[in-house]
Scaffold this motif. Structure first.
Motif, PDB file in Angstrom:
ATOM      1  N   HIS A  66       0.482  -1.132   4.082  1.00  0.00           N
ATOM      2  CA  HIS A  66      -0.729  -1.702   3.825  1.00  0.00           C
ATOM      3  C   HIS A  66      -1.206  -2.125   4.948  1.00  0.00           C
ATOM      4  O   HIS A  66      -2.302  -1.354   5.295  1.00  0.00           O
ATOM      5  CB  HIS A  66      -0.138  -3.446   3.203  1.00  0.00           C
ATOM      6  N   ILE A  82      -0.187   0.564  -4.414  1.00  0.00           N
ATOM      7  CA  ILE A  82      -0.071   0.689  -2.871  1.00  0.00           C
ATOM      8  C   ILE A  82      -0.189   1.768  -1.543  1.00  0.00           C
ATOM      9  O   ILE A  82      -0.967   1.081  -1.415  1.00  0.00           O
ATOM     10  CB  ILE A  82       1.306   0.396  -2.900  1.00  0.00           C
ATOM     11  N   GLN A 100       6.441  -2.533   2.257  1.00  0.00           N
ATOM     12  CA  GLN A 100       4.675  -3.369   2.138  1.00  0.00           C
ATOM     13  C   GLN A 100       4.149  -3.622   3.035  1.00  0.00           C
ATOM     14  O   GLN A 100       2.795  -2.897   3.016  1.00  0.00           O
ATOM     15  CB  GLN A 100       4.800  -4.170   0.603  1.00  0.00           C
TER      16      GLN A 100
END
Lengths: 159, 254
Positions: B144, B204, B140
């Motif tokens: 990101h 996400i 993640q």
């Protein structure tokens, strides 16, 4: 006379965690149930991480240490129970500190929180950066301290 | 019943075995030292997890982890095609996107399997989830970070997602004997897990402007059959490599 589980546990304090010298497998909380099974002593070994490459070595060391005390042992790896950092003893935490690791300030279930709350094990500064949540072994993460300008490792437990 | 149990455990184990091998191919080639270490570490975990799943079957008197890992015919493997894909040109965007999609799927599967009515699997899922949290955090963080950095990074992630997207959906291809497994309470249906997976990754990927529409039925059906033994064209090389040592000295102990 048959040794008691307590005696066996005491003998196993001579077996160090191969990746973390200063700390025995007992103090790392890696020794589970000890019982008699088919005339042998059965010792459950609970690895910190399932993929730990030291598992086989540990099994051998536990077997040979107990053999020195005349005990024939079967060492069974327990995957179906998680290892828990709560199982580390006071002596275990002290040994980890002596080995130079930063320790988690608080055992939380959230890895981001755990990795965000770290102080330098040398100078206690909190001006540190996470370089990588992964290190030379599964149970270590890499940090850098801006105050003393040294790299250090966090002991990183499964959460 | 044993065929159903073996299929379920092999689908999980074989995915981890191949994913571990593919991630390990990054050793020495990571874009920065820390990522080299991260992929090596994740690879080590995944391979260990495969072994732990195989061990459940070994404890039932079936084959040993080594026999499952290295001495089966290709058609006996139950992995998804996503994990068979090679690293192609060693584009880090590709490796990262596959890692993200795969580890999101693992989060969803392990959270569900923690409540499996097959106790050894429930216990193992609980353990593995505690280790996997770091993989998921790692994946993640980079999606990101890179998803909002340069145009090149965004384009590379987008291309990687386009390529891996139908394969990732097929991580949730219905398993042979699935009705039996669901009936026994061992696992929720794969379709239900896929819905949870999409719910996990959508926000996400949307945040970095990368969430694609569902693959077409044709795309998905062209990839069907992995869970019943249909291997992708990429498996052969992978298989030859990861069985190379054990094949060189059959029956050797180490």
């Amino acid at each position: 006379m048959k040794p008691s589980p307590e005696e066996i546990r005491a003998w196993l304090r001579a077996v160090p965690d191969p990746e973390i010298p200063h700390v025995s497998v007992v103090d790392m909380g890696m020794i589970g149930a000890i019982r008699e099974e088919n005339g042998k002593v059965r010792v459950d070994l609970i690895p910190t991480f399932a993929g730990c490459p030291a598992i086989k070595l540990l099994q051998e060391q536990i077997r040979s240490t107990l053999a020195q005390h005349g005990v024939e042992a079967a060492v069974e790896v327990q995957y179906e129970r998680p290892w828990r950092p709560e199982a580390v003893t006071e002596a275990g935490w002290a040994g980890l500190r002596r080995a130079g690791f930063a320790l988690p300030k608080k055992l939380t279930a959230d890895p981001a929180e755990l990795l965000a709350n770290v102080a330098c094990p040398r100078c206690s500064s909190e001006e540190v950066s996470l370089m990588s949540p992964f290190g030379p072994t599964a149970c270590r993460a890499l940090f850098y301290c801006h105050a003393c300008q040294e790299a250090f490792e966090l002991f990183k437990p499964p959460l | 019943m044993i065929e159903a149990l073996e299929t379920l455990l092999l689908s999980l184990a074989d995915d981890d075995l191949c994913m571990g091998h593919r991630h390990a191919e990054w050793i020495g080639l990571g874009p920065i030292l820390e990522e080299d270490i991260a992929f090596a570490s994740i690879a080590q975990d995944e391979t260990g997890h495969a072994q732990a799943y195989y061990q459940i079957l070994t404890d039932l008197g079936l084959r040993t982890p080594d026999e499952y890992g290295f001495h089966r015919a290709p058609a006996e493997y139950r992995c998804a095609h996503l994990v068979e894909l090679p690293n192609f040109e060693y584009d880090y965007g590709f490796a990262l996107m596959r890692h993200f999609l795969y580890d999101a799927a693992e989060q969803v599967k392990l959270q569900a399997l923690r409540n499996s009515r097959y106790d050894p699997l429930a216990g193992l899922a609980e353990r593995l989830l505690r280790e996997e949290k770091y993989h998921w955090l790692h994946a993640q963080t980079w999606i990101h970070r890179l998803g909002r950095s340069t145009e090149e990074a965004h384009t590379r992630l987008k291309n990687a997602l386009q390529m891996t997207w139908p394969y990732a959906w097929m991580l949730f291809e219905p398993l042979p004997y699935e009705a039996e497994m669901v009936e026994a309470g061992w696992t929720p249906p794969m379709a239900e897990l896929r819905t949870r997976w999409l719910e996990l990754i959508a926000p996400i990927l949307q945040e970095v402007d990368l969430f694609p529409p569902a693959p077409s039925e044709e795309e998905l059906s062209s990839l069907a059959g992995a869970r019943s033994g249909r291997r992708s064209p990429y498996f052969e090389d992978l298989y030859r490599e990861f069985t190379e040592v054990s094949a060189s000295e059959p029956g050797a102990e180490w």
